[in-house]
Design an enzyme around this catalytic site. Structure first.
Site, mmCIF file in Angstrom:
data_model
loop_
_atom_site.group_PDB
_atom_site.id
_atom_site.type_symbol
_atom_site.label_atom_id
_atom_site.label_comp_id
_atom_site.label_asym_id
_atom_site.label_seq_id
_atom_site.Cartn_x
_atom_site.Cartn_y
_atom_site.Cartn_z
ATOM 1 C CE LYS A 90 28.725 50.295 36.540
ATOM 2 N NZ LYS A 90 28.658 48.855 36.425
ATOM 3 C CE1 TYR A 127 43.522 45.036 36.826
ATOM 4 C CE2 TYR A 127 43.811 45.322 34.460
ATOM 5 C CZ TYR A 127 44.003 44.572 35.613
ATOM 6 O OH TYR A 127 44.679 43.370 35.540
HETATM 7 P P1 NAD Z 1 42.061 36.665 40.892
HETATM 8 O O1 NAD Z 1 40.938 37.579 41.144
HETATM 9 O O2 NAD Z 1 41.758 35.254 40.485
HETATM 10 O O3 NAD Z 1 43.022 36.617 42.179
HETATM 11 C C1 NAD Z 1 43.427 37.800 42.855
HETATM 12 C C2 NAD Z 1 43.768 37.458 44.285
HETATM 13 O O4 NAD Z 1 44.107 38.678 44.959
HETATM 14 C C3 NAD Z 1 42.565 36.857 45.034
HETATM 15 O O5 NAD Z 1 42.956 35.724 45.767
HETATM 16 C C4 NAD Z 1 42.131 38.004 45.939
HETATM 17 O O6 NAD Z 1 41.480 37.565 47.132
HETATM 18 C C5 NAD Z 1 43.451 38.700 46.223
HETATM 19 N N1 NAD Z 1 43.239 40.062 46.687
HETATM 20 C C6 NAD Z 1 42.415 40.999 46.150
HETATM 21 N N2 NAD Z 1 42.422 42.101 46.915
HETATM 22 C C7 NAD Z 1 43.265 41.880 47.943
HETATM 23 C C8 NAD Z 1 43.684 42.649 49.067
HETATM 24 N N3 NAD Z 1 43.198 43.868 49.286
HETATM 25 N N4 NAD Z 1 44.546 42.102 49.930
HETATM 26 C C9 NAD Z 1 45.038 40.844 49.733
HETATM 27 N N5 NAD Z 1 44.682 40.073 48.687
HETATM 28 C C10 NAD Z 1 43.798 40.581 47.810
HETATM 29 O O7 NAD Z 1 42.961 37.381 39.812
HETATM 30 P P2 NAD Z 1 44.075 36.810 38.831
HETATM 31 O O8 NAD Z 1 43.487 36.694 37.477
HETATM 32 O O9 NAD Z 1 44.771 35.643 39.430
HETATM 33 O O10 NAD Z 1 45.050 38.073 38.781
HETATM 34 C C11 NAD Z 1 46.232 38.187 39.544
HETATM 35 C C12 NAD Z 1 46.968 39.446 39.119
HETATM 36 O O11 NAD Z 1 47.219 39.394 37.720
HETATM 37 C C13 NAD Z 1 46.166 40.734 39.347
HETATM 38 O O12 NAD Z 1 47.037 41.757 39.763
HETATM 39 C C14 NAD Z 1 45.613 41.039 37.975
HETATM 40 O O13 NAD Z 1 45.347 42.407 37.805
HETATM 41 C C15 NAD Z 1 46.756 40.578 37.102
HETATM 42 N N6 NAD Z 1 46.368 40.284 35.714
HETATM 43 C C16 NAD Z 1 45.523 39.260 35.418
HETATM 44 C C17 NAD Z 1 45.192 39.022 34.078
HETATM 45 C C18 NAD Z 1 44.310 37.872 33.676
HETATM 46 O O14 NAD Z 1 44.076 37.721 32.471
HETATM 47 N N7 NAD Z 1 43.803 37.067 34.594
HETATM 48 C C19 NAD Z 1 45.704 39.832 33.079
HETATM 49 C C20 NAD Z 1 46.539 40.877 33.424
HETATM 50 C C21 NAD Z 1 46.870 41.082 34.743
#
Ligand code: NAD
Length: 470
Positions: free
Chosen positions: A318, A376
């Site tokens: 947001k 974020y």
């Molecule tokens: P996702 O949402 O598919 O998976 C995230 C996982 O973290 C989920 O299984 C969720 O249940 C778990 N999680 C969330 N809160 C939690 C908590 N409090 N305790 C324990 N587990 C928890 O996300 P993703 O796309 O696989 O992203 C993984 C990491 O990569 C994240 O840190 C995200 O910020 C980072 N990231 C992703 C992208 C992208 O393009 N997908 C880009 C940059 C960074």
């Protein structure tokens, strides 16, 4: 998530249409597959004056079974190289033609001490780039500018960054270009990093600058083999139930680690299923709960842990004027503060063993900032600060701390982004496509590798050389 455009433009009809309309044609990237040889083909080697890394390059070429050819920029140094069994022939541009017989271009710029000595870089890449095949690799090796003896040497070494990043943008066709600065005395510690950047494992890592330093205990690296380098090691991965975390768990397990996956209790079923397939251990904890660090420490206490990957993360986007306090707080807490608390608990009790690895997952939003993501981006920039601030403190124990900063990766997180923004995110990089979770996982496996002991305090983007924050 599927990238329909990439599939379409790689079909015969789609390729014709894209060509006639001048549309970008992303290459289908070669990714690591256990059934195919990881290293294959010819490496062309170039060099500036008095290259200092030929020993290390000879070791590498021999151990991975590739063949090298010397470009004329390196010809002067061929006697030296031959002594080490490097450079079996001379590179002839006419012979190799424009179809790309070369798998990689390696340039040793470590001896360059003045901007007037940069010319061999031009002649090498001028002659060889068109002979580099699809998904080829470009690696430039130099010395860390900040450790150079004179301002002129610093200047010349710093100049390599502009060259390497530009090569990544010009080469296209799934080719990556990266720069490795090797500190004096760290030459013997470059193999794991060179292997990663030469391998299909680094398919979506381009335009990066990595520093390899001399590390504590350099004389006594733990024994490992190159097939299962993490055998006998235990790795914790948070957020391991799905997406990038599940892929990290799977790659670390394939490299021999016993994986302990952590995820929130509501993701228990998915976590159990992922861990069962990997013979891992599932721990259903909310990492942000106040009792989590003590619970995690207690669960790991007996056997300890060697690798900690802080992957769990959330978004609550947001613009700041509309963002609630709760949305701000939960993102900072899960993405950043929880990591600090967990590391503190594992480090204080020695549960994270000496020689261990801590790897954070940041984001290019943490580097560039992003509209609607003040919470974020703050958390992910904090991850970078944590890596930089902790690295010197962990050095004496031989523990490294690094982070990867993914760009656009195809997961459930990015599937939530509105279509037009998602399409822009996918294409605005040198690969013209999003990355896969496995691309992030492979970069983490390289940082977790026992041979990466000299890599610490660094942020490596896994973003296909995204234009964002570049
Ligand atoms: P996702 O949402 O598919 O998976 C995230 C996982 O973290 C989920 O299984 C969720 O249940 C778990 N999680 C969330 N809160 C939690 C908590 N409090 N305790 C324990 N587990 C928890 O996300 P993703 O796309 O696989 O992203 C993984 C990491 O990569 C994240 O840190 C995200 O910020 C980072 N990231 C992703 C992208 C992208 O393009 N997908 C880009 C940059 C960074």
């Amino acid at each position: 998530m599927k990238d329909s455009y990439l599939n379409f433009v790689n079909s015969p009809f789609g390729a014709r249409l894209a060509r006639s309309l001048g549309l970008p044609k992303p290459e289908v990237l070669h990714r690591y597959c256990a059934d195919r040889p990881e290293f294959d083909g010819l490496i062309a080697i170039g060099a500036g004056r008095e290259p200092r890394l030929l020993d290390a390059l000879a070791n590498l070429v021999t151990s991975i079974g590739m063949t090298s050819v010397a470009h004329e920029s390196a010809a002067l140094w061929v006697p030296l190289a031959n002594r080490h069994g490097l450079m079996t022939g001379r590179f002839e541009p006419a012979e190799s033609g424009s179809h790309g017989k070369l798998a990689a271009l390696l340039f040793d710029a470590s001896g360059i001490e003045d901007s007037s000595q940069l010319e061999p870089l031009h002649s090498f890449f001028h002659d060889t780039l068109r002979s580099l095949g699809k998904c080829g690799r470009i690696i430039v090796l130099g010395r860390p500018p900040e450790a150079c003896a004179s301002p002129r040497q610093w200047t010349a070494q710093r100049a390599l960054e502009g060259l390497t990043r530009s090569l990544g943008k010009e080469a296209r066709r799934g080719i990556t270009a990266n720069l490795i600065y090797v500190e004096q005395g760290a030459e013997h510690g470059i193999e794991a990093t060179l292997r990663f950047f030469l391998s299909p494992r680094s398919a979506y890592v381009s335009g990066q600058v990595v520093r390899i330093g001399v590390h504590t205990g350099a004389d006594a690296l733990p024994a490992f083999d190159w097939i299962q380098p993490l055998a006998g090691r235990r790795a914790v991965v948070t957020g391991a139930a799905r997406g990038i975390g599940a892929s990290i768990a799977s790659v670390l397990a394939a490299e021999g680690a016993h994986v302990i996956g952590i995820d929130i209790p509501t993701a228990r079923e998915a976590l159990d299923s992922t861990m069962r397939q990997l013979n891992g251990t599932a721990l259903a904890f909310d990492i942000a709960a106040p009792e989590a660090p003590a619970q995690i420490a207690a669960a790991l206490d007996e056997q300890g842990v060697n690798i900690v990957v802080h992957n769990a993360g959330i978004t609550k986007d947001k613009t700041i004027a509309k963002m609630t306090d709760a949305a701000w707080q939960s993102v900072i807490d899960i993405n950043l503060s929880a990591q600090e608390r967990i590391d503190d608990a594992l480090l204080a009790a020695g549960i994270l063993r000496d020689g261990g690895r801590i790897i954070g997952v940041s984001s290019i939003s943490g580097i560039a900032g992003n509209l609607g993501q003040t919470n974020y981006a703050t958390s992910k920039a904090g991850v970078i600060g944590r890596v930089q601030s902790m690295a010197p403190h962990l050095r004496a124990r031989g523990i490294t701390i690094n982070a990867v900063a993914p760009g656009f990766i195809e997961t459930q997180m990015t599937a939530k982004i509105p279509l037009t923004i998602r399409e822009a995110g996918r294409r605005m990089n040198s690969m013209s496509q999003g990355g896969q979770p496995v691309d992030v996982a492979q970069a983490i496996a390289w940082l977790a590798h026992p041979g990466s002991a000299g890599v610490s305090g660094q942020i490596v983007r896994v973003c296909g050389q995204s234009l964002i924050g570049a």
